[in-house]
Design a protein around this motif. Structure first.
Motif: not given
Length: 71
Positions: A5-12, A33-44, A49-56
């Motif tokens: 959702e975060f990645k899609e919002a950035r692209r939108k 790293k925030w946009e990586m699939a959760d299965t990746r070891s380096t994903a976060r 706060v960033a998610a809220r900013a994206m909503e704004w």
């Protein structure tokens, strides 16, 4: 907000990872790293706060320093 959702919002919003990083005062690598699939070891998990900013941003808020639209 999930990583996908975060990645899609950035692209939108038409932002690169670097542009979004500058707006959030965060390294582009962190955005990646925030946009990586959760299965990746380096994903976060997306920072709440960033998610809220994206909503704004999606609702129309544009902070100082918002990048000019690309032609």
């Amino acid at each position: 907000m999930t990583s996908e959702e975060f990645k899609e919002a950035r692209r939108k919003l038409g932002l690169t990872q670097s542009e979004l990083g500058a707006l959030l005062d965060t390294a582009p690598q962190t955005i990646r790293k925030w946009e990586m699939a959760d299965t990746r070891s380096t994903a976060r998990s997306v920072n709440p706060v960033a998610a809220r900013a994206m909503e704004w941003f999606l609702s129309g808020f544009r902070p100082d320093g918002w990048p000019e639209p690309k032609p």
